[in-house]
Scaffold this motif. Sequence first.
Motif: not given
Length: 352
Positions: A125-132
Amino acid sequence: MKADFIQALDEIGKEKGISKEILIEAIEAALISAYKRNFGSSQNVEVVIDNTTGDVKVYAQKDVVEQVEDELLEISLEDTKEIDNRYSIGDVINIEVTPKNFGRIAAQTAKQVVVQRIREAERDIIYGDFINRENEIVTGIIQKLNNNVLVDLGKTEGILLPAEQIPNETYNHNNRIKAYIVEVKKTSKGPQILLSRSHPGLVKRLFELEVPEIQEGIVDIFSISREAGSRTKIAVYSNNENVDPVGACVGQNGTRVKAVVDELNGEKIDIVNWSKDPSVFIANSLSPAKVLDVQINEDEKSASIIVPDYQLSLAIGKEGQNARLAAKLTGWKIDIKSETQYNDESSEEIEE
């Protein structure tokens, strides 16, 4: 494990966005390893968890053969008839081998698996938030100081490597800081957020925050060249002939550019007009120096610049910085000469 555990899996799944079925499959796979580790079995085994009751059963999987060569992996057709007479050679039979104390092992293993899966889901979830949010600005609190500066971003930490820090900038514990997200990496320990204070993109995003005309698309940033902590040049142009792009970025009484300069702890910023005419753009890029003439060589993408004698040192800049930044900003090789130097060289050519 019991029915209330299955219910708990349901609730955890809904809260963390992981289906109960995926959790159960992961627990079953872990229990196979736990069984073999604790009971030293080299059998082929299957673990089945009842989705309703939470009962756990272990089954040894054996091939039905005519003549048994390995009792751990095979069973004779004759022996299967005592269990079920419908089996034939080549079938696989499941024989329950659940140990008496396996419930305790199952409960411990299930807890570990669930915790691990929740941690993985949260990392995703954190990765998904920050990759964008790559190439965007983020605000955080400085937490740890050594060569690398760790920044608390709320759900996770970002890292400011020495190469991405502004030279001579001081980073104090618990200070709030704005940084540019250079890259987001997925690692075995979770997402790694690489931050920068020296990237030209930080200057671009800061101007976007301060200048409404940039946010609205009236003013665009063409290019930026930066030597972090010292000086930045930024080339802008307007999509509306009634709007002065440099004036919009400077702001009334310099308030907008001052806000960016303050965020960068006093870094000097030159804002110049971009022009599709290379000679005009190059002349503008050498601001604050005044240019008398620009001679373009299209094939070599180089330019000879003539400036008044008293402007030569200003055009070149301290240790060549102004000329260097202008070359990066425009993408052209730049050779600067004073008016006297140019006239002397021209005279020599005529005499020859």
